[in-house]
Design an enzyme around this catalytic site. Sequence first.
Site, PDB file in Angstrom:
ATOM      1  N   ASP A   1       0.886  -1.163   0.000  1.00  0.00           N
ATOM      2  CA  ASP A   1       0.000   0.000   0.000  1.00  0.00           C
ATOM      3  C   ASP A   1       0.927   1.216   0.000  1.00  0.00           C
ATOM      4  O   ASP A   1       1.423   1.648   1.039  1.00  0.00           O
ATOM      5  CB  ASP A   1      -0.882  -0.030   1.243  1.00  0.00           C
ATOM      6  CG  ASP A   1      -1.790   1.186   1.331  1.00  0.00           C
ATOM      7  OD1 ASP A   1      -1.540   2.183   0.631  1.00  0.00           O
ATOM      8  OD2 ASP A   1      -2.761   1.124   2.106  1.00  0.00           O
TER       9      ASP A   1
ATOM     10  N   GLU B   1       1.581   1.899  13.248  1.00  0.00           N
ATOM     11  CA  GLU B   1       0.553   1.900  12.208  1.00  0.00           C
ATOM     12  C   GLU B   1      -0.549   1.014  12.759  1.00  0.00           C
ATOM     13  O   GLU B   1      -0.521  -0.196  12.617  1.00  0.00           O
ATOM     14  CB  GLU B   1       1.125   1.369  10.891  1.00  0.00           C
ATOM     15  CG  GLU B   1       0.269   1.741   9.697  1.00  0.00           C
ATOM     16  CD  GLU B   1      -0.918   0.816   9.524  1.00  0.00           C
ATOM     17  OE1 GLU B   1      -1.918   0.940  10.301  1.00  0.00           O
ATOM     18  OE2 GLU B   1      -0.853  -0.025   8.620  1.00  0.00           O
TER      19      GLU B   1
ATOM     20  N   GLU C   1     -10.407  -2.950  15.009  1.00  0.00           N
ATOM     21  CA  GLU C   1      -9.221  -3.654  15.541  1.00  0.00           C
ATOM     22  C   GLU C   1      -8.833  -3.174  16.932  1.00  0.00           C
ATOM     23  O   GLU C   1      -8.134  -3.889  17.653  1.00  0.00           O
ATOM     24  CB  GLU C   1      -7.972  -3.537  14.649  1.00  0.00           C
ATOM     25  CG  GLU C   1      -8.147  -4.094  13.279  1.00  0.00           C
ATOM     26  CD  GLU C   1      -6.827  -4.179  12.526  1.00  0.00           C
ATOM     27  OE1 GLU C   1      -5.764  -4.236  13.155  1.00  0.00           O
ATOM     28  OE2 GLU C   1      -6.886  -4.201  11.291  1.00  0.00           O
TER      29      GLU C   1
ATOM     30  N   HIS D   1      -5.235   0.320   1.108  1.00  0.00           N
ATOM     31  CA  HIS D   1      -5.834  -0.983   1.423  1.00  0.00           C
ATOM     32  C   HIS D   1      -6.981  -0.850   2.408  1.00  0.00           C
ATOM     33  O   HIS D   1      -7.732  -1.792   2.611  1.00  0.00           O
ATOM     34  CB  HIS D   1      -4.767  -1.965   1.944  1.00  0.00           C
ATOM     35  CG  HIS D   1      -4.386  -1.741   3.371  1.00  0.00           C
ATOM     36  ND1 HIS D   1      -3.552  -0.724   3.782  1.00  0.00           N
ATOM     37  CD2 HIS D   1      -4.741  -2.396   4.496  1.00  0.00           C
ATOM     38  CE1 HIS D   1      -3.414  -0.783   5.093  1.00  0.00           C
ATOM     39  NE2 HIS D   1      -4.121  -1.791   5.555  1.00  0.00           N
TER      40      HIS D   1
END
Lengths: 359, 359
Positions: free
Chosen positions: A28, A122, A131, A275
């Site tokens: 990405d 990240e 998440e 992505h």
Amino acid sequence: MDSMENKSTKEYFQSYEDISVHRLMLDDNARTQAYKQAILSQVNYFSDKVVLDVGAGTGILSLFCAQAGARKVYAVEASRLSSLAERIVETNNFSHIIKVINNTVENVCLPEDEKVDVIVSEWMGFYLLHEGMLDSVLTARDKFLKPDGKLFPDTVSLYSAPCSLPKFYDHWEEFHGLDLSSLGDEERRLKGSQPDITEVNKDDLLASHQLVCELDLYKTSSKDLDSISSRQVFTVSREGRYQGVCIWFNCSFPSIDLDATRVVLSTSPHCQQTHWKQTVLVLPEEMYVIEGEPLAWELILERGGDDWRHYNIQCTLLDPEEEEHPVPCGCVLPKCCLIREIIDKHMQTLDSSHLGSQE
Amino acid sequence: MDSMENKSTKEYFQSYEDISVHRLMLDDNARTQAYKQAILSQVNYFSDKVVLDVGAGTGILSLFCAQAGARKVYAVEASRLSSLAERIVETNNFSHIIKVINNTVENVCLPEDEKVDVIVSEWMGFYLLHEGMLDSVLTARDKFLKPDGKLFPDTVSLYSAPCSLPKFYDHWEEFHGLDLSSLGDEERRLKGSQPDITEVNKDDLLASHQLVCELDLYKTSSKDLDSISSRQVFTVSREGRYQGVCIWFNCSFPSIDLDATRVVLSTSPHCQQTHWKQTVLVLPEEMYVIEGEPLAWELILERGGDDWRHYNIQCTLLDPEEEEHPVPCGCVLPKCCLIREIIDKHMQTLDSSHLGSQE
């Protein structure tokens, strides 16, 4: 942490043992390039700094920091991928700088209770918060970051805009000379139960986007992330079929070196696709909207009950006449037209008095 | 069928209840367009015919047959998707032609033991045979097809060629100024245990492809599909890094109408990419090969023990000096050079005698 959370966390880390996930993230380019630029454009700042990389994965961000001159980088990775990160660090001759630690950042202890100058991570998931990895970064911040330390990134924003979704609606209406709209109906019925991760074309946005929330990561707490909500009003800028709510995020990095510019990684439909794509709430029924028409909704993102790493996203369409509009507002409602007229007149008066003083 | 097969079959049909799988297949334009052209370019043939569509899915092939003038189409679909197919048939006003049957073709009975003129089916899986759906088509052929009936498609071929795989090898060797080759090593180690479905660029093929097998579907039996093997010799046509074995298939449709051309759906790297992509066996170690060099391997595809819908693919690299080469062969081995020389001389003699007779 109860057993449910333990299970979810174990599965979460296992999911990152899949190399193809890392291939996707590394490839990405908007993502990798943004981090690279944010770090390597500030070698004066990074020089001699101590860095903590939360969820290091393959170690790419740690390597960028080492390249930028960091004195020490702690690359914390809880999955078994840490051994791969270690090998990559060795290959690039940064073993004396980067220490890979196979642990969760919640459980890790740094040698001699060291504090760090920078936390890179990240951690962003779909629609930013999916998440729940930001919680780990905030934990790391509270445990390890020096008072004047920096977070990379340090500010994140969530946006939304109404959109058309031709691939869920029009696409099937005329397909090789056949009408497959029942397939579209069925697909939308299924999509209705959960947000869809898909690429939205910028030309399919029907209004300028609005901010759902902005988080200053130096101040945000985990509790702030439990529930995020926003009531929003939009003015349709292009007539069309209003079929969905499009959500995306930006995150920006601190610029400390004098000549560094603030790097922004954007997952907007206006930018190169990433992505993360965009997140879309597909409306069960479409509406045809015209330019100037006001639209309104309330968006609520709430952590899922069973799995705290997931969010429930709820979007309630509101009557735009009953909502407070921004000032000035470009919509066709009489109140907003009136305000616009008053502002215009006021501006004219200001202009002419300004011109008068020039004469 | 034992219980293992039942379980596998149940899961198999459930996998096709996912609408996104059908979106992917329908949006594969090479696929949809090939079937459409093969059917709709032969309205003289299809007119008044009885058709069986094995594994009808959304019913798209049945609809093409109805559009082409078929008198009756039996659309057999074992998954719950059959109700969607039924709705699509209704929308397109073909309910009087297309009868959707929610059953497996193994268990279905046609009204009054009717036999059919045509069996259409899109049964191809990755590397052609994955999924084992061809067996159901062959069962349908033996149960329902008239002696002079036609299969759409009726011939399929499997090919292979040696190739470079830059995305698994070179890609990581220089990545944003870093050496991530350990990631490539790890990825290839994992790929080594199973074939990878990936897009191979035609420029990365290192030799002309060879036929692994060709199946005439009027004659093939299920037993023929249990094990397929081929020893193959290639002559390198372009020097480069030999890193993998690329496998793909073509399938072609009968042309019965006088002015119809034979439609071929190809999943070759030379053609428009399809959702089948190519299947790649990644070599654990690469070799640098030069133009004219001979390469050889034996390829064996064998049905998996536990899951008969899956295949084990085994590729054994052979010593090309010990293999029988095609005649003529373009490789640099002395024997092949000699044969080429003899053939050339012979052709010259033929040419001059031919020229002599012209004078």
